[in-house]
Design an enzyme around this catalytic site. Sequence first.
Site, PDB file in Angstrom:
ATOM      1  CG  ASN A  14      -1.909   1.133   1.297  1.00 41.30           C
ATOM      2  OD1 ASN A  14      -1.239   2.254   1.157  1.00 41.30           O
ATOM      3  ND2 ASN A  14      -3.106   0.738   1.555  1.00 41.30           N
ATOM      4  CG  ASP A  16      -3.078   4.616   0.698  1.00 43.30           C
ATOM      5  OD1 ASP A  16      -3.269   4.551  -0.333  1.00 43.30           O
ATOM      6  OD2 ASP A  16      -3.835   4.263   1.544  1.00 43.30           O
ATOM      7  CG  HIS A  17       0.790   6.265   4.921  1.00 43.37           C
ATOM      8  ND1 HIS A  17       0.024   7.351   4.938  1.00 43.37           N
ATOM      9  CD2 HIS A  17       0.244   4.864   5.372  1.00 43.37           C
ATOM     10  CE1 HIS A  17      -1.234   6.698   5.623  1.00 43.37           C
ATOM     11  NE2 HIS A  17      -0.772   5.386   5.700  1.00 43.37           N
ATOM     12  NE  ARG A  25       7.805  21.066   3.265  1.00 41.58           N
ATOM     13  CZ  ARG A  25       9.126  21.255   3.302  1.00 41.58           C
ATOM     14  NH1 ARG A  25       9.820  21.439   2.130  1.00 41.58           N
ATOM     15  NH2 ARG A  25       9.657  21.287   4.391  1.00 41.58           N
ATOM     16  NE  ARG A  56      -7.629  11.277   5.727  1.00 43.20           N
ATOM     17  CZ  ARG A  56      -8.123  10.736   6.548  1.00 43.20           C
ATOM     18  NH1 ARG A  56      -7.216  10.136   7.508  1.00 43.20           N
ATOM     19  NH2 ARG A  56      -9.218  11.090   6.810  1.00 43.20           N
ATOM     20  CG  HIS A  57      -3.521   9.021   1.475  1.00 42.62           C
ATOM     21  ND1 HIS A  57      -4.546   8.160   0.988  1.00 42.62           N
ATOM     22  CD2 HIS A  57      -3.947   8.458   3.237  1.00 42.62           C
ATOM     23  CE1 HIS A  57      -5.142   7.460   1.538  1.00 42.62           C
ATOM     24  NE2 HIS A  57      -4.996   7.614   3.005  1.00 42.62           N
ATOM     25  CD  GLU A  77      -7.011  -0.216   0.756  1.00 41.02           C
ATOM     26  OE1 GLU A  77      -6.946   0.777   1.750  1.00 41.02           O
ATOM     27  OE2 GLU A  77      -6.083  -1.161   1.293  1.00 41.02           O
ATOM     28  CB  THR A 108      -9.552   1.791   7.427  1.00 42.64           C
ATOM     29  OG1 THR A 108      -9.162   2.401   6.011  1.00 42.64           O
ATOM     30  CG2 THR A 108     -10.950   1.316   6.934  1.00 42.64           C
ATOM     31  CD  GLU A 158      -7.314  -5.957   3.307  1.00 41.39           C
ATOM     32  OE1 GLU A 158      -7.207  -5.884   1.760  1.00 41.39           O
ATOM     33  OE2 GLU A 158      -6.396  -5.354   3.770  1.00 41.39           O
ATOM     34  CG  HIS A 201      -5.695  -1.537   9.493  1.00 40.56           C
ATOM     35  ND1 HIS A 201      -5.210  -1.129  10.836  1.00 40.56           N
ATOM     36  CD2 HIS A 201      -5.847  -0.397   8.951  1.00 40.56           C
ATOM     37  CE1 HIS A 201      -5.297   0.173  10.721  1.00 40.56           C
ATOM     38  NE2 HIS A 201      -5.910   0.571   9.604  1.00 40.56           N
ATOM     39  N   GLY A 202      -2.103  -2.427   9.855  1.00 41.60           N
ATOM     40  CA  GLY A 202      -1.049  -2.489  10.926  1.00 41.60           C
ATOM     41  C   GLY A 202      -0.056  -3.721  11.114  1.00 41.60           C
ATOM     42  N   GLY A 223       1.010  -1.290   4.452  1.00 41.85           N
ATOM     43  CA  GLY A 223       1.428  -0.153   4.033  1.00 41.85           C
ATOM     44  C   GLY A 223       2.322   0.757   4.870  1.00 41.85           C
ATOM     45  CG  HIS A 224       1.875   3.832   8.843  1.00 41.15           C
ATOM     46  ND1 HIS A 224       2.291   3.455  10.023  1.00 41.15           N
ATOM     47  CD2 HIS A 224       1.721   4.820   8.883  1.00 41.15           C
ATOM     48  CE1 HIS A 224       2.839   4.495  10.674  1.00 41.15           C
ATOM     49  NE2 HIS A 224       2.512   5.389  10.001  1.00 41.15           N
TER      50      HIS A 224
HETATM   51  N1  PXP Z   1      -5.923  -3.087   3.964  1.00 43.71           N
HETATM   52  C1  PXP Z   1      -6.941  -2.137   4.015  1.00 43.71           C
HETATM   53  C2  PXP Z   1      -8.206  -2.535   3.625  1.00 43.71           C
HETATM   54  C3  PXP Z   1      -6.666  -0.730   4.602  1.00 43.71           C
HETATM   55  O1  PXP Z   1      -7.762   0.253   4.644  1.00 43.71           O
HETATM   56  C4  PXP Z   1      -5.310  -0.512   4.946  1.00 43.71           C
HETATM   57  C5  PXP Z   1      -5.111   1.032   5.539  1.00 43.71           C
HETATM   58  O2  PXP Z   1      -5.167   1.856   4.613  1.00 43.71           O
HETATM   59  C6  PXP Z   1      -4.301  -1.728   4.842  1.00 43.71           C
HETATM   60  C7  PXP Z   1      -4.777  -2.702   4.406  1.00 43.71           C
HETATM   61  C8  PXP Z   1      -2.910  -1.133   5.263  1.00 43.71           C
HETATM   62  O3  PXP Z   1      -2.856  -0.905   6.525  1.00 43.71           O
HETATM   63  P1  PXP Z   1      -1.466  -0.361   7.007  1.00 43.71           P
HETATM   64  O4  PXP Z   1      -1.087   0.929   6.286  1.00 43.71           O
HETATM   65  O5  PXP Z   1      -1.789  -0.218   8.544  1.00 43.71           O
HETATM   66  O6  PXP Z   1      -0.311  -1.333   6.701  1.00 43.71           O
END
Ligand code: PXP
Length: 251
Positions: A14, A16-17, A25, A56-57, A77, A108, A158, A201-202, A223-224
């Site tokens: 992911n 996003d970040h 910026r 936002r991202h 997503e 999320t 998921e 997630h996480g 992702g994060h």
């Molecule tokens: N899966 C889904 C459906 C999510 O919404 C997210 C967060 O955007 C992730 C996976 C990834 O989570 P993380 O960024 O905490 O790894």
Amino acid sequence: MTAATGIPLRLGVNIDHVATLRNARGGADPDPVRAALSAQQAGADGITLHLREDRRHIVDADLPGVMNAVSIPVNLEMAATAEMQRIALAHKPHAVCLVPERREERTTEGGLEVAGDASRLRDFIAPLCAAGARVSLFIAPDERQVEAAAKVGAQVVELHVGAYGEYCTKGNDAARDAELRKLFTASALARHLGLEVHAGHGLNFANVGPIAAIPEVVELNIGHFLIGEAVFVGLNAAISEMRRQMNLARM
Ligand code: PXP
């Protein structure tokens, strides 16, 4: 690849970040398209991006930008809104993952309420499937939600592993194990109902092992942590190490 289950475990990265940093910026750097290409080169099996209502991202142009650049599947997503459905149908990513979205949340926070919104979601999903998207629902590891996901026509669930991750961080072993049991049960039920099972997630190096070891889970979306780790070791090394840990757990 796996030894114990024989089912390969894919890694969706992911990005996003990377867009979060770019937007801080207001310029073009760091470029999410470049991150997607780096992730692909490092062995990611897919790229995931979340186009939020508030942008936002990830912003609208990132979706075609990434889709045109990479050769691996792209997973969009999004919230189950008319605007997002239009965007998904216009660009036709490989996969669409429906997530709950609240403006005031940082990420999320929970799973999608599928059981209580079944007829709307069935109508929402049908055109996406007809357009060839693999539709996934991001849900808590709750049997009611898994059963509802199968009924509304999703191909994938998921499972939200955020609560498990938090218990790991807090060192609350009993709560972590209870959450893991829920994840095992929900995964087995989903597979039994013909759904493909993903998780996310996480996730990080410290907590990915037990999730990667759930035999029915075939894809993790992370992702994060990976983007944060990339600040120290680079994206390639972060992804390679995550894949190594996933493979180790799978054996
Ligand atoms: N899966 C889904 C459906 C999510 O919404 C997210 C967060 O955007 C992730 C996976 C990834 O989570 P993380 O960024 O905490 O790894």
